[in-house]
Write a protein that holds these residues in place. Structure first.
Motif, short mmCIF file in Angstrom:
data_model
loop_
_atom_site.label_atom_id
_atom_site.label_comp_id
_atom_site.label_asym_id
_atom_site.label_seq_id
_atom_site.Cartn_x
_atom_site.Cartn_y
_atom_site.Cartn_z
N MET A 158 -6.55 -0.08 -5.66
CA MET A 158 -5.53 0.99 -5.59
C MET A 158 -5.96 2.17 -6.43
SD MET A 158 -2.56 1.35 -4.01
CE MET A 158 -2.84 3.06 -3.60
N SER A 159 -6.51 1.91 -7.60
CA SER A 159 -6.99 2.98 -8.47
C SER A 159 -8.08 3.80 -7.78
CB SER A 159 -7.53 2.38 -9.77
OG SER A 159 -8.01 3.40 -10.61
N ARG A 160 -8.97 3.13 -7.08
CA ARG A 160 -10.04 3.85 -6.35
C ARG A 160 -9.45 4.73 -5.24
NH1 ARG A 160 -12.72 -0.51 -8.04
NH2 ARG A 160 -12.24 -1.96 -6.36
N LEU A 161 -8.46 4.21 -4.52
CA LEU A 161 -7.82 5.02 -3.47
C LEU A 161 -7.16 6.26 -4.07
CD1 LEU A 161 -6.06 2.38 -1.18
CD2 LEU A 161 -7.95 3.89 -0.58
N ILE A 162 -6.46 6.07 -5.17
CA ILE A 162 -5.80 7.20 -5.85
C ILE A 162 -6.84 8.22 -6.30
CG2 ILE A 162 -4.53 7.85 -7.93
CD1 ILE A 162 -2.96 5.15 -7.53
N GLY A 163 -7.95 7.72 -6.81
CA GLY A 163 -9.00 8.60 -7.31
C GLY A 163 -9.71 9.39 -6.24
N GLU A 164 -9.65 8.92 -4.99
CA GLU A 164 -10.28 9.65 -3.89
C GLU A 164 -9.55 10.93 -3.56
OE1 GLU A 164 -10.54 6.86 -0.67
OE2 GLU A 164 -12.04 5.64 -1.69
N LEU A 165 -8.35 11.06 -4.08
CA LEU A 165 -7.49 12.22 -3.84
C LEU A 165 -7.24 12.43 -2.35
CD1 LEU A 165 -8.95 14.56 -6.59
CD2 LEU A 165 -6.98 13.06 -6.74
N GLY A 166 -6.76 13.56 -2.00
CA GLY A 166 -6.43 13.81 -0.61
C GLY A 166 -5.07 13.27 -0.20
N GLU A 167 -4.64 12.19 -0.81
CA GLU A 167 -3.34 11.59 -0.51
C GLU A 167 -2.47 11.64 -1.77
OE1 GLU A 167 -2.43 10.51 2.43
OE2 GLU A 167 -4.35 10.31 3.45
N ASP A 168 -1.17 11.64 -1.56
CA ASP A 168 -0.23 11.48 -2.65
C ASP A 168 0.36 10.08 -2.57
OD1 ASP A 168 1.38 14.29 -4.02
OD2 ASP A 168 -0.58 14.32 -3.07
N TYR A 169 0.65 9.50 -3.72
CA TYR A 169 1.16 8.14 -3.79
C TYR A 169 2.46 8.10 -4.58
CZ TYR A 169 -3.45 6.97 -2.10
OH TYR A 169 -4.58 6.89 -1.34
N LEU A 170 3.41 7.33 -4.06
CA LEU A 170 4.68 7.09 -4.74
C LEU A 170 4.72 5.62 -5.10
CD1 LEU A 170 7.57 7.81 -5.65
CD2 LEU A 170 8.31 7.40 -3.28
N VAL A 171 4.68 5.33 -6.39
CA VAL A 171 4.71 3.96 -6.88
C VAL A 171 6.17 3.60 -7.17
CG1 VAL A 171 3.86 2.34 -8.60
CG2 VAL A 171 2.40 4.25 -7.87
N LEU A 172 6.65 2.54 -6.53
CA LEU A 172 8.05 2.12 -6.67
C LEU A 172 8.18 1.00 -7.69
CD1 LEU A 172 9.03 1.87 -2.88
CD2 LEU A 172 9.23 3.86 -4.41
N PHE A 173 9.17 1.15 -8.54
CA PHE A 173 9.51 0.11 -9.52
C PHE A 173 10.93 -0.32 -9.25
CE2 PHE A 173 6.25 2.68 -11.64
CZ PHE A 173 5.33 1.70 -11.94
N GLY A 174 11.15 -1.63 -9.23
CA GLY A 174 12.47 -2.17 -8.95
C GLY A 174 13.24 -2.48 -10.21
N THR A 175 14.54 -2.63 -10.04
CA THR A 175 15.43 -3.03 -11.13
C THR A 175 16.15 -4.30 -10.67
OG1 THR A 175 17.18 -1.61 -10.26
CG2 THR A 175 15.75 -0.68 -11.98
N GLY A 176 17.02 -4.80 -11.51
CA GLY A 176 17.75 -6.03 -11.17
C GLY A 176 16.77 -7.17 -10.96
N TRP A 177 16.90 -7.82 -9.81
CA TRP A 177 16.02 -8.93 -9.45
C TRP A 177 14.99 -8.51 -8.41
CZ3 TRP A 177 16.13 -13.90 -11.60
CH2 TRP A 177 17.05 -14.04 -12.63
N GLY A 178 14.70 -7.21 -8.37
CA GLY A 178 13.63 -6.71 -7.53
C GLY A 178 14.10 -5.89 -6.34
N MET A 179 13.13 -5.22 -5.73
CA MET A 179 13.38 -4.41 -4.54
C MET A 179 13.65 -5.31 -3.34
SD MET A 179 10.41 -1.54 -4.77
CE MET A 179 9.21 -2.39 -5.79
N THR A 180 14.35 -4.76 -2.37
CA THR A 180 14.65 -5.54 -1.17
C THR A 180 13.40 -5.76 -0.33
OG1 THR A 180 15.19 -3.57 0.14
CG2 THR A 180 17.01 -4.64 -1.06
N LYS A 181 13.46 -6.80 0.49
CA LYS A 181 12.35 -7.12 1.39
C LYS A 181 12.04 -5.94 2.32
CE LYS A 181 14.53 -10.82 2.62
NZ LYS A 181 15.03 -12.02 3.26
#
Length: 188
Positions: free
Chosen positions: A126-149
């Protein structure tokens, strides 16, 4: 450091311990601590997502306290600087739209979680993909007992879970976000 990473703390949709879909409460510590981590790693924006109007007002009140001219702006300029990255939105779709409009392209979604299964991507890849640039990435963090399926299934990438030294695996979202951003920004 790449300038193409955005993060979002999803207070909705989240699971509670019974598996019900709920909106969790926005924690003051999450606002401050994740903002400090986001600023440290030069994250473009840190979004807090909650459909509850009173919770959005709570976040905005805290942010106003630290903005130029706010009560605490002169007290701790470093904290004020970190909180400039924070944006509060009602839905994840609003976050995605905001990034797409600001950046002029579709953002790639990266789901995180302690129990990721199936087709996952390593921190290094994932770090390599981010480093290639050209794309923007949104990293999601969940709360409670996690994000929904559904949120996880709709993501473009599912990031590998953080492995600790033993079987216990229940980091706070503040700790997990710091570890994940360090690994993504430093290629580990």
């Amino acid at each position: 450091m790449p300038d193409n990473i955005h993060i979002a703390l999803l207070n909705y949709p989240a699971y509670n311990k019974r598996g019900d879909v709920v909106a969790t409460a926005v924690a003051n510590m999450d606002i401050h601590d994740i903002a400090r981590t986001a600023r440290t790693y030069e994250i473009r924006k840190y979004y807090i997502v909650t459909p509850i109007e009173a919770q959005r007002m709570f976040v905005e009140r805290i942010l106003a306290h630290w903005r130029p001219g706010g009560v605490a702006d002169d007290y701790n300029p470093d904290r004020a600087e970190a909180l400039k990255t924070v944006v509060v939105k009602e839905t994840l779709d609003q976050v995605i739209d905001d990034i797409s409009i600001c950046r002029g392209k579709k953002v790639k979604i990266v789901a995180t979680g302690a129990n990721q299964m199936g087709n996952i991507i390593s921190f290094g890849d994932m770090s390599r993909l981010i480093g290639e640039l050209g794309e923007d990435y949104l990293v999601l963090f969940g709360t409670g007992w996690g994000m929904t399926k559904e949120v996880i299934a709709a993501a473009d990438y599912r990031l590998e879970p953080i492995s600790g030294a033993g079987r216990y695996n229940h980091l706070s979202v503040r700790s997990a976000s710091a570890i994940i951003l360090d690994r993504l920004c430093h290629g580990r």
